[in-house]
Design a protein around this motif. Structure first.
Motif, PDB file in Angstrom:
ATOM      1  N   ILE A  55       0.844  -1.205   0.000  1.00 20.86           N
ATOM      2  CA  ILE A  55       0.000   0.000   0.000  1.00 20.86           C
ATOM      3  C   ILE A  55       0.876   1.250   0.000  1.00 20.86           C
ATOM      4  O   ILE A  55       0.567   2.224  -0.701  1.00 20.86           O
ATOM      5  CB  ILE A  55      -0.972  -0.011   1.196  1.00 20.86           C
ATOM      6  N   ASN A  56       1.983   1.247   0.758  1.00 16.99           N
ATOM      7  CA  ASN A  56       2.906   2.386   0.754  1.00 16.99           C
ATOM      8  C   ASN A  56       3.356   2.705  -0.669  1.00 16.99           C
ATOM      9  O   ASN A  56       3.374   3.869  -1.085  1.00 16.99           O
ATOM     10  CB  ASN A  56       4.144   2.112   1.617  1.00 16.99           C
ATOM     11  N   PHE A  57       3.730   1.687  -1.403  1.00 19.50           N
ATOM     12  CA  PHE A  57       4.189   1.858  -2.779  1.00 19.50           C
ATOM     13  C   PHE A  57       3.090   2.489  -3.635  1.00 19.50           C
ATOM     14  O   PHE A  57       3.333   3.460  -4.355  1.00 19.50           O
ATOM     15  CB  PHE A  57       4.620   0.497  -3.358  1.00 19.50           C
ATOM     16  N   PHE A  58       1.876   1.956  -3.552  1.00 14.78           N
ATOM     17  CA  PHE A  58       0.779   2.480  -4.366  1.00 14.78           C
ATOM     18  C   PHE A  58       0.379   3.901  -3.958  1.00 14.78           C
ATOM     19  O   PHE A  58       0.053   4.726  -4.805  1.00 14.78           O
ATOM     20  CB  PHE A  58      -0.431   1.548  -4.323  1.00 14.78           C
ATOM     21  N   ILE A  59       0.426   4.197  -2.670  1.00 13.54           N
ATOM     22  CA  ILE A  59       0.090   5.552  -2.198  1.00 13.54           C
ATOM     23  C   ILE A  59       1.073   6.566  -2.778  1.00 13.54           C
ATOM     24  O   ILE A  59       0.678   7.642  -3.241  1.00 13.54           O
ATOM     25  CB  ILE A  59       0.084   5.605  -0.656  1.00 13.54           C
ATOM     26  N   ILE A  60       2.358   6.224  -2.774  1.00 15.48           N
ATOM     27  CA  ILE A  60       3.366   7.138  -3.332  1.00 15.48           C
ATOM     28  C   ILE A  60       3.122   7.359  -4.825  1.00 15.48           C
ATOM     29  O   ILE A  60       3.180   8.491  -5.314  1.00 15.48           O
ATOM     30  CB  ILE A  60       4.789   6.600  -3.062  1.00 15.48           C
ATOM     31  N   ILE A  61       2.818   6.303  -5.556  1.00 12.38           N
ATOM     32  CA  ILE A  61       2.527   6.423  -6.991  1.00 12.38           C
ATOM     33  C   ILE A  61       1.290   7.294  -7.213  1.00 12.38           C
ATOM     34  O   ILE A  61       1.287   8.181  -8.072  1.00 12.38           O
ATOM     35  CB  ILE A  61       2.321   5.025  -7.639  1.00 12.38           C
ATOM     36  N   LEU A  62       0.217   7.043  -6.443  1.00 14.09           N
ATOM     37  CA  LEU A  62      -1.018   7.835  -6.591  1.00 14.09           C
ATOM     38  C   LEU A  62      -0.763   9.314  -6.327  1.00 14.09           C
ATOM     39  O   LEU A  62      -1.263  10.175  -7.057  1.00 14.09           O
ATOM     40  CB  LEU A  62      -2.098   7.315  -5.641  1.00 14.09           C
ATOM     41  N   GLU A  73      -0.880  12.350  -8.941  1.00 17.20           N
ATOM     42  CA  GLU A  73      -2.029  13.176  -8.555  1.00 17.20           C
ATOM     43  C   GLU A  73      -3.358  12.539  -8.999  1.00 17.20           C
ATOM     44  O   GLU A  73      -4.242  13.188  -9.534  1.00 17.20           O
ATOM     45  CB  GLU A  73      -1.904  14.595  -9.106  1.00 17.20           C
ATOM     46  N   VAL A  74      -3.473  11.244  -8.745  1.00 21.22           N
ATOM     47  CA  VAL A  74      -4.682  10.499  -9.092  1.00 21.22           C
ATOM     48  C   VAL A  74      -5.771  10.818  -8.076  1.00 21.22           C
ATOM     49  O   VAL A  74      -5.532  10.745  -6.864  1.00 21.22           O
ATOM     50  CB  VAL A  74      -4.404   8.980  -9.112  1.00 21.22           C
ATOM     51  N   LYS A  75      -6.938  11.176  -8.571  1.00 19.34           N
ATOM     52  CA  LYS A  75      -8.063  11.456  -7.677  1.00 19.34           C
ATOM     53  C   LYS A  75      -8.587  10.131  -7.129  1.00 19.34           C
ATOM     54  O   LYS A  75      -9.075   9.289  -7.874  1.00 19.34           O
ATOM     55  CB  LYS A  75      -9.190  12.173  -8.417  1.00 19.34           C
ATOM     56  N   ASP A 110     -11.138  19.545  -5.476  1.00 23.44           N
ATOM     57  CA  ASP A 110      -9.863  20.069  -4.988  1.00 23.44           C
ATOM     58  C   ASP A 110      -8.868  18.943  -4.707  1.00 23.44           C
ATOM     59  O   ASP A 110      -9.230  17.804  -4.459  1.00 23.44           O
ATOM     60  CB  ASP A 110     -10.072  20.927  -3.745  1.00 23.44           C
ATOM     61  N   LEU A 111      -7.578  19.294  -4.774  1.00 22.65           N
ATOM     62  CA  LEU A 111      -6.530  18.306  -4.526  1.00 22.65           C
ATOM     63  C   LEU A 111      -6.530  17.829  -3.082  1.00 22.65           C
ATOM     64  O   LEU A 111      -6.190  16.684  -2.801  1.00 22.65           O
ATOM     65  CB  LEU A 111      -5.156  18.906  -4.871  1.00 22.65           C
ATOM     66  N   HIS A 112      -6.899  18.700  -2.167  1.00 24.19           N
ATOM     67  CA  HIS A 112      -6.884  18.365  -0.743  1.00 24.19           C
ATOM     68  C   HIS A 112      -7.715  17.110  -0.469  1.00 24.19           C
ATOM     69  O   HIS A 112      -7.236  16.164   0.145  1.00 24.19           O
ATOM     70  CB  HIS A 112      -7.409  19.546   0.064  1.00 24.19           C
ATOM     71  N   MET A 113      -8.944  17.107  -0.901  1.00 26.54           N
ATOM     72  CA  MET A 113      -9.822  15.962  -0.653  1.00 26.54           C
ATOM     73  C   MET A 113      -9.729  14.928  -1.769  1.00 26.54           C
ATOM     74  O   MET A 113      -9.660  13.737  -1.504  1.00 26.54           O
ATOM     75  CB  MET A 113     -11.280  16.424  -0.511  1.00 26.54           C
ATOM     76  N   GLY A 114      -9.745  15.357  -3.006  1.00 26.71           N
ATOM     77  CA  GLY A 114      -9.769  14.427  -4.129  1.00 26.71           C
ATOM     78  C   GLY A 114      -8.541  13.542  -4.201  1.00 26.71           C
ATOM     79  O   GLY A 114      -8.626  12.354  -4.460  1.00 26.71           O
ATOM     80  N   VAL A 115      -7.368  14.135  -3.961  1.00 24.97           N
ATOM     81  CA  VAL A 115      -6.118  13.396  -4.077  1.00 24.97           C
ATOM     82  C   VAL A 115      -5.543  13.029  -2.708  1.00 24.97           C
ATOM     83  O   VAL A 115      -5.070  11.922  -2.507  1.00 24.97           O
ATOM     84  CB  VAL A 115      -5.076  14.214  -4.886  1.00 24.97           C
ATOM     85  N   GLY A 116      -5.594  13.937  -1.763  1.00 24.92           N
ATOM     86  CA  GLY A 116      -4.864  13.758  -0.517  1.00 24.92           C
ATOM     87  C   GLY A 116      -5.585  13.093   0.630  1.00 24.92           C
ATOM     88  O   GLY A 116      -4.949  12.648   1.580  1.00 24.92           O
ATOM     89  N   PHE A 117      -6.913  12.984   0.580  1.00 24.02           N
ATOM     90  CA  PHE A 117      -7.643  12.499   1.745  1.00 24.02           C
ATOM     91  C   PHE A 117      -7.331  11.040   2.076  1.00 24.02           C
ATOM     92  O   PHE A 117      -6.954  10.717   3.200  1.00 24.02           O
ATOM     93  CB  PHE A 117      -9.151  12.684   1.548  1.00 24.02           C
ATOM     94  N   ILE A 118      -7.481  10.153   1.126  1.00 27.07           N
ATOM     95  CA  ILE A 118      -7.254   8.728   1.395  1.00 27.07           C
ATOM     96  C   ILE A 118      -5.792   8.461   1.781  1.00 27.07           C
ATOM     97  O   ILE A 118      -5.544   7.741   2.753  1.00 27.07           O
ATOM     98  CB  ILE A 118      -7.728   7.853   0.213  1.00 27.07           C
ATOM     99  N   PRO A 119      -4.798   9.038   1.081  1.00 22.37           N
ATOM    100  CA  PRO A 119      -3.417   8.846   1.561  1.00 22.37           C
ATOM    101  C   PRO A 119      -3.195   9.377   2.975  1.00 22.37           C
ATOM    102  O   PRO A 119      -2.456   8.772   3.752  1.00 22.37           O
ATOM    103  CB  PRO A 119      -2.583   9.632   0.541  1.00 22.37           C
ATOM    104  N   SER A 120      -3.853  10.466   3.340  1.00 25.24           N
ATOM    105  CA  SER A 120      -3.700  11.014   4.694  1.00 25.24           C
ATOM    106  C   SER A 120      -4.302  10.084   5.736  1.00 25.24           C
ATOM    107  O   SER A 120      -3.698   9.848   6.786  1.00 25.24           O
ATOM    108  CB  SER A 120      -4.366  12.388   4.792  1.00 25.24           C
ATOM    109  N   VAL A 121      -5.479   9.550   5.460  1.00 28.41           N
ATOM    110  CA  VAL A 121      -6.103   8.596   6.387  1.00 28.41           C
ATOM    111  C   VAL A 121      -5.225   7.354   6.498  1.00 28.41           C
ATOM    112  O   VAL A 121      -4.998   6.838   7.593  1.00 28.41           O
ATOM    113  CB  VAL A 121      -7.536   8.238   5.938  1.00 28.41           C
ATOM    114  N   TYR A 122      -4.706   6.893   5.366  1.00 32.76           N
ATOM    115  CA  TYR A 122      -3.835   5.730   5.390  1.00 32.76           C
ATOM    116  C   TYR A 122      -2.575   6.008   6.211  1.00 32.76           C
ATOM    117  O   TYR A 122      -2.145   5.174   7.006  1.00 32.76           O
ATOM    118  CB  TYR A 122      -3.448   5.289   3.969  1.00 32.76           C
TER     119      TYR A 122
END
Length: 173
Positions: free
Chosen positions: A38-45, A49-51, A58-70
């Motif tokens: 998952i670490n590898f895939f999160i870095i790639i996403l 900048e995959v939504k 917005d990038l904050h929620m669209g791109v960054g929310f799931i990686p932040s929760v993870y």
């Protein structure tokens, strides 16, 4: 207002905190191999900048929310289930976290403004520039949060305790 990213992040954090012991049990059941994948895939996403939440523009929620929760969940795994000792720096950061939270947005906007003045409008067109600005903003937010914590929060806390709790010098009411 209910779809405001700050409100959603607060609710998710509150849910995880409310069920913290149960959350730890679930997180610890997942093997380290899965976290590394998952670490590898999160870095790639993040790099691409995959939504991950397409309903947000917005990038904050669209791109960054799931990686932040993870990242939050992975931190629980490392420090609560993985046996790693929490570094003193992170322990102190947890104490000043409210000050950081209060001041991080103004700091970020000031860093962005100064960066654009110094390096031009295209400073954020490159991924590497955004990564550097992330760490600059993080460092400045931590420092400003520390200053606010030590000069306002701690002093205000002592004054309020004296006023409302009538604590004497020896600690007895």
């Amino acid at each position: 207002m209910a779809s405001n990213p700050i409100v959603i992040e607060f609710i998710i954090g509150y849910i995880i905190a409310s069920y913290f012991n149960e959350t730890i049990k679930i997180i610890n059941r997942v093997g380290d191999v899965y976290y590394n994948i998952i670490n590898f895939f999160i870095i790639i996403l993040l790099y691409l900048e995959v939504k991950t939440l397409p309903m947000f523009d917005d990038l904050h929620m669209g791109v960054g929310f799931i990686p932040s929760v993870y990242l939050f969940i992975y931190s629980i795994k490392l420090f609560n289930g993985g046996g790693m000792k929490l570094p003193r720096f992170l322990s102190f950061t947890s104490r000043v976290s409210y000050s950081i939270y209060l001041l991080h947005m103004p700091v970020i906007f000031i860093v962005i403004t100064i960066s654009k003045l110094i390096f031009g409008e295209m400073v954020f067109d490159f991924f590497f520039s955004r990564v550097i600005m992330f760490f600059v903003s993080l460092s400045v937010s931590w420092f400003v949060g520390y200053l606010f914590y030590s000069s306002v929060e701690e002093r205000l806390s002592k004054v309020l305790k004296k006023l409302f709790l009538r604590v004497k010098d020896n600690g007895v009411i």
